[in-house]
Motif scaffolding. Sequence first.
Motif, mmCIF file in Angstrom:
data_model
loop_
_atom_site.group_PDB
_atom_site.id
_atom_site.type_symbol
_atom_site.label_atom_id
_atom_site.label_comp_id
_atom_site.label_asym_id
_atom_site.label_seq_id
_atom_site.Cartn_x
_atom_site.Cartn_y
_atom_site.Cartn_z
ATOM 1 N N ALA A 82 70.600 22.395 80.658
ATOM 2 C CA ALA A 82 69.164 22.361 80.935
ATOM 3 C C ALA A 82 68.444 23.619 80.468
ATOM 4 O O ALA A 82 67.224 23.608 80.254
ATOM 5 N N GLN A 83 69.177 24.734 80.303
ATOM 6 C CA GLN A 83 68.548 25.993 79.905
ATOM 7 C C GLN A 83 68.363 26.124 78.392
ATOM 8 O O GLN A 83 67.575 26.955 77.927
ATOM 9 N N LEU A 84 69.073 25.318 77.625
ATOM 10 C CA LEU A 84 69.049 25.494 76.173
ATOM 11 C C LEU A 84 67.661 25.317 75.563
ATOM 12 O O LEU A 84 67.257 26.139 74.726
ATOM 13 N N PRO A 85 66.888 24.281 75.929
ATOM 14 C CA PRO A 85 65.548 24.180 75.339
ATOM 15 C C PRO A 85 64.673 25.381 75.649
ATOM 16 O O PRO A 85 63.872 25.818 74.813
ATOM 17 N N ARG A 86 64.835 25.950 76.850
ATOM 18 C CA ARG A 86 64.019 27.107 77.245
ATOM 19 C C ARG A 86 64.459 28.373 76.526
ATOM 20 O O ARG A 86 63.703 29.349 76.470
ATOM 21 N N SER A 87 65.672 28.373 76.010
ATOM 22 C CA SER A 87 66.216 29.563 75.356
ATOM 23 C C SER A 87 66.187 29.489 73.843
ATOM 24 O O SER A 87 66.596 30.439 73.170
ATOM 25 N N ILE A 88 65.689 28.390 73.301
ATOM 26 C CA ILE A 88 65.814 28.165 71.861
ATOM 27 C C ILE A 88 65.108 29.240 71.034
ATOM 28 O O ILE A 88 65.569 29.602 69.951
ATOM 29 N N SER A 89 64.019 29.781 71.550
ATOM 30 C CA SER A 89 63.299 30.818 70.797
ATOM 31 C C SER A 89 64.095 32.109 70.686
ATOM 32 O O SER A 89 63.848 32.924 69.792
ATOM 33 N N ASP A 90 65.040 32.310 71.601
ATOM 34 C CA ASP A 90 65.868 33.521 71.583
ATOM 35 C C ASP A 90 67.153 33.329 70.783
ATOM 36 O O ASP A 90 67.941 34.264 70.657
ATOM 37 N N LEU A 91 67.355 32.123 70.274
ATOM 38 C CA LEU A 91 68.560 31.792 69.528
ATOM 39 C C LEU A 91 68.195 31.428 68.095
ATOM 40 O O LEU A 91 67.038 31.105 67.803
ATOM 41 N N ASP A 92 69.169 31.470 67.220
ATOM 42 C CA ASP A 92 68.912 31.004 65.859
ATOM 43 C C ASP A 92 68.931 29.484 65.794
ATOM 44 O O ASP A 92 68.233 28.879 64.975
ATOM 45 N N ALA A 93 69.729 28.873 66.642
ATOM 46 C CA ALA A 93 69.780 27.417 66.765
ATOM 47 C C ALA A 93 70.436 27.086 68.088
ATOM 48 O O ALA A 93 71.076 27.943 68.717
ATOM 49 N N ALA A 94 70.284 25.836 68.524
ATOM 50 C CA ALA A 94 70.926 25.392 69.761
ATOM 51 C C ALA A 94 71.238 23.913 69.645
ATOM 52 O O ALA A 94 70.468 23.154 69.044
ATOM 53 N N VAL A 95 72.355 23.527 70.220
ATOM 54 C CA VAL A 95 72.713 22.112 70.280
ATOM 55 C C VAL A 95 72.314 21.613 71.664
ATOM 56 O O VAL A 95 72.801 22.119 72.679
ATOM 57 N N ILE A 96 71.411 20.638 71.686
ATOM 58 C CA ILE A 96 70.748 20.254 72.929
ATOM 59 C C ILE A 96 70.962 18.775 73.216
ATOM 60 O O ILE A 96 70.820 17.924 72.331
ATOM 61 N N ASN A 97 71.268 18.471 74.484
ATOM 62 C CA ASN A 97 71.386 17.090 74.926
ATOM 63 C C ASN A 97 70.057 16.362 74.755
ATOM 64 O O ASN A 97 68.984 16.947 74.967
#
Length: 274
Positions: free
Chosen positions: A189-204
């Motif tokens: 649940a935190q990945l969409p909120r953290s995407i700006s701090d990451l280069d990429a994210a794999v999200i459900n």
Amino acid sequence: MRNALKFTSILATAGVALSLAACGSSGSSSSDPNAPLKIAATPTPHGQILKFVKDNLAEKAGLKLDIKEVTDYVTPNTAVQDGSADANYFQHVPYLEDFNKKNGTDIVSVETVHLEPLGAYSKKVKSLADLPDGATVGLPNDATNEGRALKLLADNKLITLKDGAGTAATPADVTGNPKNLKWKELEAAQLPRSISDLDAAVINGNYAIEAGLKPTTDALVLEKAENNPYANILAVKKGKENDPRVKKLAELLHSDEVKKYIADTFQGAVIPAF
């Protein structure tokens, strides 16, 4: 779960768990065919689909639904196991099997309903090939979804995995990493909120939708539906599969009306699995 939920997440869901337990005078679910079926579900798309059923199909079918929305991947199963909910709708079979194994629960699948394709997203690059050397990629930290995320990256030639790693793959199973990617394991649940701090994210898929992402257009890569074991299911505690209310809900979730609702509402971000 391999990694414990963050304390703040536990606090956020504790109130939901208490509200589930408080339902009914005894706090437990009922098998009375005339009683409301208490079902725990994550809001998007599961809660939306259930609300469509409740508002458009359930009354005619003689089914009363009491929908309890939760925002984590633990509470729905603990509520079903302890009897404060009759059923849940939020997970796929590999996650359920892993949860049962690690928690000693005996929850079973009733029917598959839909697939939410897992996707890789980024606010910084337009393709996986554009990720810089040493980029940080976010992964869901629960065992089955992390393995699923790594498989998606491997299927798209970004990494290679050890033979046989399967759905239980972790970063330790990465055998080829030409871009020297770094991994950030977070609660799904935190990945969409953290995407700006990451280069990429794999999200459900459900969390991508909740965050306003459109999987069919925003994802750099998206899971394929063919032969995909990760269809989301209606689940109950073992022994309740034949509850007439559960069987009735399963029939409604497999109706042509629900299939059309899913297609019209989610436009490829959620795919019927029946």
